[in-house]
Design a protein around this motif. Sequence first.
Motif, mmCIF file in Angstrom:
data_model
loop_
_atom_site.group_PDB
_atom_site.id
_atom_site.type_symbol
_atom_site.label_atom_id
_atom_site.label_comp_id
_atom_site.label_asym_id
_atom_site.label_seq_id
_atom_site.Cartn_x
_atom_site.Cartn_y
_atom_site.Cartn_z
ATOM 1 N N UNK A 96 2.533 -11.719 2.571
ATOM 2 C CA UNK A 96 3.387 -11.653 1.379
ATOM 3 C C UNK A 96 3.417 -10.248 0.806
ATOM 4 N N UNK A 97 2.252 -9.578 0.763
ATOM 5 C CA UNK A 97 2.184 -8.221 0.213
ATOM 6 C C UNK A 97 0.833 -7.590 0.568
ATOM 7 N N UNK A 98 0.689 -6.315 0.227
ATOM 8 C CA UNK A 98 -0.587 -5.631 0.405
ATOM 9 C C UNK A 98 -0.589 -4.534 1.446
ATOM 10 N N UNK A 99 0.368 -4.572 2.381
ATOM 11 C CA UNK A 99 0.443 -3.541 3.418
ATOM 12 C C UNK A 99 1.832 -2.937 3.415
ATOM 13 N N UNK A 100 2.001 -1.655 3.612
ATOM 14 C CA UNK A 100 0.948 -0.652 3.794
ATOM 15 C C UNK A 100 0.254 -0.318 2.474
ATOM 16 N N UNK A 101 -0.938 0.257 2.587
ATOM 17 C CA UNK A 101 -1.752 0.612 1.428
ATOM 18 C C UNK A 101 -2.552 1.853 1.777
ATOM 19 N N UNK A 102 -2.653 2.803 0.846
ATOM 20 C CA UNK A 102 -3.485 3.999 1.041
ATOM 21 C C UNK A 102 -4.532 4.050 -0.060
ATOM 22 N N UNK A 103 -5.794 4.150 0.334
ATOM 23 C CA UNK A 103 -6.874 4.216 -0.650
ATOM 24 C C UNK A 103 -6.874 5.587 -1.324
ATOM 25 N N UNK A 104 -6.943 5.586 -2.648
ATOM 26 C CA UNK A 104 -6.956 6.846 -3.379
ATOM 27 C C UNK A 104 -8.199 7.019 -4.237
ATOM 28 N N UNK A 105 -8.986 5.962 -4.367
ATOM 29 C CA UNK A 105 -10.226 6.024 -5.136
ATOM 30 C C UNK A 105 -11.360 5.398 -4.332
ATOM 31 N N UNK A 106 -12.573 5.847 -4.609
ATOM 32 C CA UNK A 106 -13.737 5.266 -3.936
ATOM 33 C C UNK A 106 -13.777 3.767 -4.211
ATOM 34 N N UNK A 107 -14.024 2.994 -3.178
ATOM 35 C CA UNK A 107 -14.121 1.551 -3.319
ATOM 36 C C UNK A 107 -12.804 0.815 -3.244
ATOM 37 N N UNK A 108 -11.672 1.530 -3.079
ATOM 38 C CA UNK A 108 -10.384 0.858 -2.951
ATOM 39 C C UNK A 108 -10.369 -0.005 -1.693
ATOM 40 N N UNK A 109 -9.839 -1.212 -1.828
ATOM 41 C CA UNK A 109 -9.687 -2.119 -0.700
ATOM 42 C C UNK A 109 -8.214 -2.386 -0.464
ATOM 43 N N UNK A 110 -7.883 -2.677 0.782
ATOM 44 C CA UNK A 110 -6.550 -3.170 1.104
ATOM 45 C C UNK A 110 -6.582 -4.668 0.839
ATOM 46 N N UNK A 111 -5.884 -5.126 -0.195
ATOM 47 C CA UNK A 111 -5.831 -6.543 -0.538
ATOM 48 C C UNK A 111 -4.563 -7.131 0.053
ATOM 49 N N UNK A 112 -4.739 -7.847 1.152
ATOM 50 C CA UNK A 112 -3.615 -8.423 1.888
ATOM 51 C C UNK A 112 -3.384 -9.838 1.371
#
Length: 167
Positions: A96-112
């Motif tokens: 439904x959503x979540x990709x593509x994703x680029x982490x910009x902060x420490x601890x960022x997760x790709x939430x699919x």
Amino acid sequence: DGLKAGTYSFCINSVDANGYPETPNKDTRVCTSFEVVKTLPTITFDQDDKATTYVAGDPTNTVTHSEHATHTNGDSSGDDIDIEYSFVSGNSSIISSGLPFTSSNAGDNANIVFAANATGSIVIQAKIPESDNYEEAITTKTLTLQLGLVANYVEVKTNIKAGTTEA
């Protein structure tokens, strides 16, 4: 720290003890060059790198699944920053959503976010792009979305008298 990636040239001009020749020439000058190549970093998913992760789907609601990776690219400000997560192959309709994703902060997760009442498999990748001193690095993994199985228990009975309520 070491030299940054690139080509370096050095020249040495020689003179004798009396300072001759006063102007360097081709016979008194030696030049050389060498190249410092980019480093190949590593990148891995924190769980099940290059394997299959099974995600429990839901028949009526969307399901959010989180992925996180780390890398060894020293040009980045953190080992989990600047990672690009993306869909590679499989049944894209289950996302439904979540990709593509680029982490910009420490601890960022790709939430699919997976669609409700969906099943199937997708391959995702985590990539740290090429930088001044590091090559690009990529890892992939498979996510398989499965709906929960519901089973009814059937008790086996023996020696039941016909016409009774024991059955």
